[in-house]
Design a protein around this motif. Structure first.
Motif, short mmCIF file in Angstrom:
data_model
loop_
_atom_site.label_atom_id
_atom_site.label_comp_id
_atom_site.label_asym_id
_atom_site.label_seq_id
_atom_site.Cartn_x
_atom_site.Cartn_y
_atom_site.Cartn_z
N GLY A 1 0.78 -1.23 0.00
CA GLY A 1 0.00 0.00 0.00
C GLY A 1 0.81 1.28 0.00
N VAL A 2 2.01 1.25 0.57
CA VAL A 2 2.79 2.48 0.72
C VAL A 2 4.00 2.50 -0.20
N LEU A 3 4.70 1.36 -0.29
CA LEU A 3 5.94 1.33 -1.06
C LEU A 3 5.76 1.73 -2.52
N PRO A 4 4.73 1.25 -3.21
CA PRO A 4 4.56 1.68 -4.62
C PRO A 4 4.41 3.19 -4.75
N GLN A 5 3.67 3.81 -3.82
CA GLN A 5 3.50 5.27 -3.86
C GLN A 5 4.83 5.98 -3.63
N LEU A 6 5.61 5.46 -2.67
CA LEU A 6 6.91 6.07 -2.40
C LEU A 6 7.82 5.96 -3.61
N ALA A 7 7.83 4.77 -4.22
CA ALA A 7 8.69 4.57 -5.39
C ALA A 7 8.30 5.51 -6.52
N ALA A 8 7.00 5.76 -6.67
CA ALA A 8 6.53 6.61 -7.76
C ALA A 8 6.80 8.08 -7.52
N SER A 9 6.83 8.49 -6.24
CA SER A 9 6.94 9.92 -5.94
C SER A 9 8.30 10.35 -5.41
N ALA A 10 9.18 9.41 -5.08
CA ALA A 10 10.45 9.76 -4.44
C ALA A 10 11.32 10.60 -5.36
N GLY A 11 11.99 11.58 -4.76
CA GLY A 11 12.95 12.38 -5.51
C GLY A 11 14.36 11.86 -5.39
N LEU A 12 14.62 11.08 -4.32
CA LEU A 12 15.94 10.49 -4.08
C LEU A 12 15.75 9.30 -3.15
N LEU A 13 16.42 8.22 -3.47
CA LEU A 13 16.44 7.05 -2.58
C LEU A 13 17.83 6.91 -2.00
N VAL A 14 17.90 6.83 -0.66
CA VAL A 14 19.17 6.67 0.03
C VAL A 14 19.17 5.35 0.79
N VAL A 15 20.19 4.57 0.62
CA VAL A 15 20.36 3.31 1.34
C VAL A 15 21.54 3.48 2.28
N ASP A 16 21.25 3.70 3.56
CA ASP A 16 22.33 3.88 4.53
C ASP A 16 22.80 2.52 5.03
N GLU A 17 24.07 2.44 5.42
CA GLU A 17 24.68 1.17 5.85
C GLU A 17 24.46 0.10 4.78
N ALA A 18 24.82 0.45 3.55
CA ALA A 18 24.47 -0.37 2.39
C ALA A 18 25.15 -1.73 2.37
N HIS A 19 26.20 -1.94 3.19
CA HIS A 19 26.83 -3.26 3.23
C HIS A 19 25.84 -4.32 3.69
N CYS A 20 24.76 -3.91 4.38
CA CYS A 20 23.75 -4.87 4.85
C CYS A 20 23.03 -5.55 3.69
N ILE A 21 23.10 -4.97 2.49
CA ILE A 21 22.46 -5.58 1.33
C ILE A 21 23.12 -6.89 0.96
N SER A 22 24.42 -6.98 1.17
CA SER A 22 25.21 -8.09 0.63
C SER A 22 25.41 -9.20 1.65
N ASP A 23 25.11 -10.42 1.27
CA ASP A 23 25.36 -11.52 2.20
C ASP A 23 26.84 -11.91 2.22
N TRP A 24 27.68 -11.22 1.44
CA TRP A 24 29.13 -11.38 1.58
C TRP A 24 29.64 -10.54 2.74
N GLY A 25 28.83 -9.60 3.20
CA GLY A 25 29.27 -8.67 4.24
C GLY A 25 29.10 -9.25 5.63
N HIS A 26 29.58 -8.49 6.64
CA HIS A 26 29.58 -8.99 8.01
C HIS A 26 28.22 -8.83 8.68
N ASP A 27 27.32 -8.03 8.10
CA ASP A 27 26.07 -7.71 8.78
C ASP A 27 24.90 -7.80 7.81
N PHE A 28 24.83 -8.89 7.05
CA PHE A 28 23.78 -9.09 6.05
C PHE A 28 22.40 -9.09 6.72
N ARG A 29 21.47 -8.35 6.12
CA ARG A 29 20.10 -8.30 6.63
C ARG A 29 19.15 -8.55 5.46
#
Length: 733
Positions: A153-181
């Motif tokens: 319900g919310v994420l599609p609206q955010l994706a459509a209207s966002a002016g900038l997307l920021v991913v903080d602590e981006a190493h968490c994206i990778s399961d090669w990293g020490h803190d994968f989430r």
């Protein structure tokens, strides 16, 4: 005409560039509180902002802690909003980071709000403010990304209207990293749904080359083909002086902290590896007159906020924290970071020590390693991605269900603890094999491949990281250089500041009074053990008609344990006795003496049978043990010793009619399912209980989930025991 065009176009571009740069510096001045307006972005910060605002690119910034990554996205946000862009969405992992960033945004005149687990009552209002254009920055916890209502319900609206997307602590994206989430992997969906031209910024201070490449590749999801801009800088921290100090035992480490803490500059953080150690250290230092507070995953949110505020205002000397304070806490004048116990990863260690000295010329970083560190590493390592058989079984259970299954319902059907089960489901969700819906989880039916090679590689990577931490603690070379090398920092070189570079380490001397106090604290045996009072959810679905509250007449009473395996005191003594590869032998005399002390303190303490208080329970009239298949001599000698010292009869043992069907680390529902019907009272023990109907001591070596004691107590109560008082050597906690 063409000459005029070619002559003026570069000039116009340069003018726009200068105007944008001036506007960016003006925002920076507001952000840092520089009323003169003289603040200037560094060239590398400006390059990132230019890529986002002028070029609308996707960028990954890998820079040391304190470099100013938040300045990049706040300045970019202000400039993009002025040009009519939608709000910035920041995916941020920790509440502490969110609170810091909301305050920083306010200084720059940026309206920031958050949606996270701690402010559910505000969600609807925040959503409406976003829809009305009143919010410049929306901070979202990664867990929200796959909440069904938010996702659909919310994420599609955010994706459509966002002016900038920021991913903080981006190493968490990778399961090669020490803190994968796994929750971070949901960003793939949002990245794929962003309109063309919406810039994306990912930031981290802790990514080696493999993680950097993986994150950069994932950032390209849904992009039109432009390559992700990677801006990676040197990771040296000129303000940090790294040191290691080896001390004989836990008592010396605790005493050293007590004796030397006030000599550290300003205020700081003392990290421990476990919640129990953090609470134990904080309690001792407080009793010794230090102004400290515990900060763990078990700390209530309001208490966390108060502790953060106290540290920011220097009202405490230190927070004694677990990794719950690992990312995002922003205090530029943090004077020191001390680790009581070594993290298993040099990358995680670099991240945590990076909290110190961000706005100072000098900050102290000290590691006090202990022999218990590796046992704790092994325990957390055992929580890795489950075996293929367990994953396949979970998928089969979900596929056979006629409705979504909640975590409690799944627990009754699979051999995994809730935290590990939830992590596995999130990975399967990202892979498309399951989907989270209202009411629980459902199998999608999509084919799924168990990537055994990848999981094995990750496990080997963890082992390599542990070896690197051993090297860090023992090296005679530069410690900062070693950390930078582990992060694949090409500029790694001797720092000239650490204890090895200067040959100036910390003094290992400890005041006798401090050592006496620490020894007394750590050698004091005994912790309370609360009984199980509620049956696990989902047992009826597994064919066991037990639910709700355990009847009072079937419950165990509150009990005692000598210590926790995670303690820095008795834990060190108990772990070798109870490790899976330990030989079975009679209980050592010093441990038996400590058990007697626990019994004595229990009897005379508040509500104890020898306390003399009105209404105190009668003295136990007998001892019953839980028969052990792995440590029969140890448990037998424990029960026999207690019976002899207490001058009580040893009535026998609750035994297993057949071997239970679940390992000790199974979840509660499966543990009860395995034990139900597997425990029995031999006839001679049942008869002895009838002839000794008073309170009984129930003795076992180790409490993992508490359900063996709960079901054994239920049998004894049914046989006529007035009450059952559990006593164990150790609990996991």
């Amino acid at each position: 005409m063409s000459e005029a065009t070619t002559g003026t176009a570069p000039q116009a571009v340069n003018e726009r560039h200068e105007e944008l740069r001036a506007a960016a510096d003006a925002v920076l001045s507001r952000l840092v509180g520089d009323a003169s307006g003289a603040a200037r972005l560094r060239p590398d910060q400006w390059r990132a902002i230019e890529a986002l605002v002028a070029e609308r690119r996707r960028a990954l910034v890998v820079q040391r802690t304190g470099w100013g990554k938040s300045a990049v996205y706040f300045v970019a946000t202000a400039l993009l909003r002025e040009s009519g862009a939608g709000p910035t969405v920041i995916v941020s992992p920790l509440l502490a980071l969110m609170r810091n960033q909301i305050a920083a945004a306010r200084r720059a005149g940026i309206s920031a709000r958050t949606i996270n687990s701690a402010n559910q009552e505000e969600w609807e209002a925040v959503r409406q403010e976003v829809a009305d254009g009143l919010v410049d920055v929306l901070l979202v916890s990664p867990e929200r990304l796959n909440n069904p209502d938010f996702r659909d319900g919310v994420l599609p609206q955010l994706a459509a209207s966002a002016g900038l997307l920021v991913v903080d602590e981006a190493h968490c994206i990778s399961d090669w990293g020490h803190d994968f989430r796994p929750d971070y992997r949901r960003l793939r969906t949002m990245l794929g749904e962003l309109p063309a031209g919406v810039p994306v910024l990912a930031t981290t201070a802790t990514a080696n080359a493999r993680v950097t490449a993986d994150v950069a590749e994932q950032l390209g999801t849904g992009d039109s083909g432009a390559e992700t801009l990677v801006l990676r800088g040197p990771l040296d921290r000129a303000s940090l002086r790294l040191s290691v100090l080896r001390l004989p035992d836990a008592a010396h480490r605790l005493a050293w902290l007590d004796d030397h803490l006030n000599g550290f500059p300003g205020s700081g953080i003392i990290y421990t590896l476990t919640v129990a150690a953090a609470e134990e250290v904080a309690a001792h230092l407080t009793a010794r007159g230090h102004r400290v507070a515990a900060y763990t995953g078990r700390t209530e949110n309001a208490d966390r906020e108060a502790a953060e505020d106290d540290l920011l205002a220097n009202r405490v000397k230190a927070l004694v924290a677990t990794s719950a304070l690992g990312m995002g806490f922003d205090k530029p004048d943090l004077g020191f970071v001390i680790h009581l116990g070594s993290p298993s990863s040099p990358i995680a260690y670099y991240q945590q020590v990076g909290r110190a000295g961000r706005g100072l010329e000098h900050a102290e970083v000290l590691l006090l390693p202990g022999p218990e560190d590796e046992a704790i590493w092994r325990y957390f390592g055992s929580l890795a991605f489950p075996r293929e058989q367990q994953v396949r079984h979970t998928l089969e259970v979900l596929a056979a269900a006629d409705r979504p299954l909640s975590l409690p319902a799944l627990e009754a059907r699979v051999e995994l603890r809730r935290s590990r089960l939830e992590m596995m489901l999130k990975v399967l969700d990202v892979d498309g094999a399951v989907r989270r819906e209202r009411g629980g989880w459902r199998a999608t039916g999509a084919p799924w491949h168990y990537d055994a090679e990848r999981y094995a590689w990750v496990a080997r990577q963890r082992e390599a990281e542990q070896e690197a931490m051993r090297e860090y603690a023992s090296t005679g070379g530069c410690r900062m250089e070693l950390l930078r090398r582990e992060l694949d920092d090409e500029g790694a070189a001797p720092c000239g500041r650490c204890d090895n570079c200067t040959d100036m380490g910390f003094d290992a001397q400890v005041a006798p009074t401090a050592l006496e106090a620490a020894t007394g604290e750590l050698s004091r045996p005994g912790i309370a053990v609360e009984p199980r009072r509620m049956w696990p959810t989902g047992l009826p679905a597994a064919g066991i008609d037990l639910k709700g509250r355990i009847p009072q007449g079937e419950q165990a009473s509150p009990g005692r344990a000598l210590g926790r395996l995670s303690d820095i005191g008795w834990g060190d003594r108990l772990r070798p006795l109870l490790s899976p590869d330990a030989s079975d032998s009679a209980l050592p005399e010093d441990v038996m003496d400590a058990v007697v002390t626990v019994l004595s303190d229990w009897a005379r303490g508040p509500g104890g049978w020898a306390s003399g208080q009105e209404g105190a329970p009668p003295r136990p009239v007998g001892v019953v043990s839980v028969a052990s298949g792995s440590r029969p001599r140890l448990v037998g000698s424990l029960a026999d010793g207690i019976a002899r010292v207490g001058r009580m009869p040893l009535l026998g043992a609750v035994r297993r009619a057949h071997h239970d069907r679940a390992p000790g680390r199974s979840n509660s529902a499966r543990r009860v399912h395995a034990l139900h019907g597997a425990l029995e009272l031999p006839p001679e023990v049942a008869e002895a209980v009838k002839t000794h109907p008073g309170p009984l001591l129930l003795v076992d070596d180790f409490m993992e989930t508490g359900w063996t004691l709960a079901l054994a107590a239920r049998l004894l109560r049914a046989a006529g025991a007035e009450s059952v008082l559990p006593l164990v050597l150790a609990v996991r906690g």
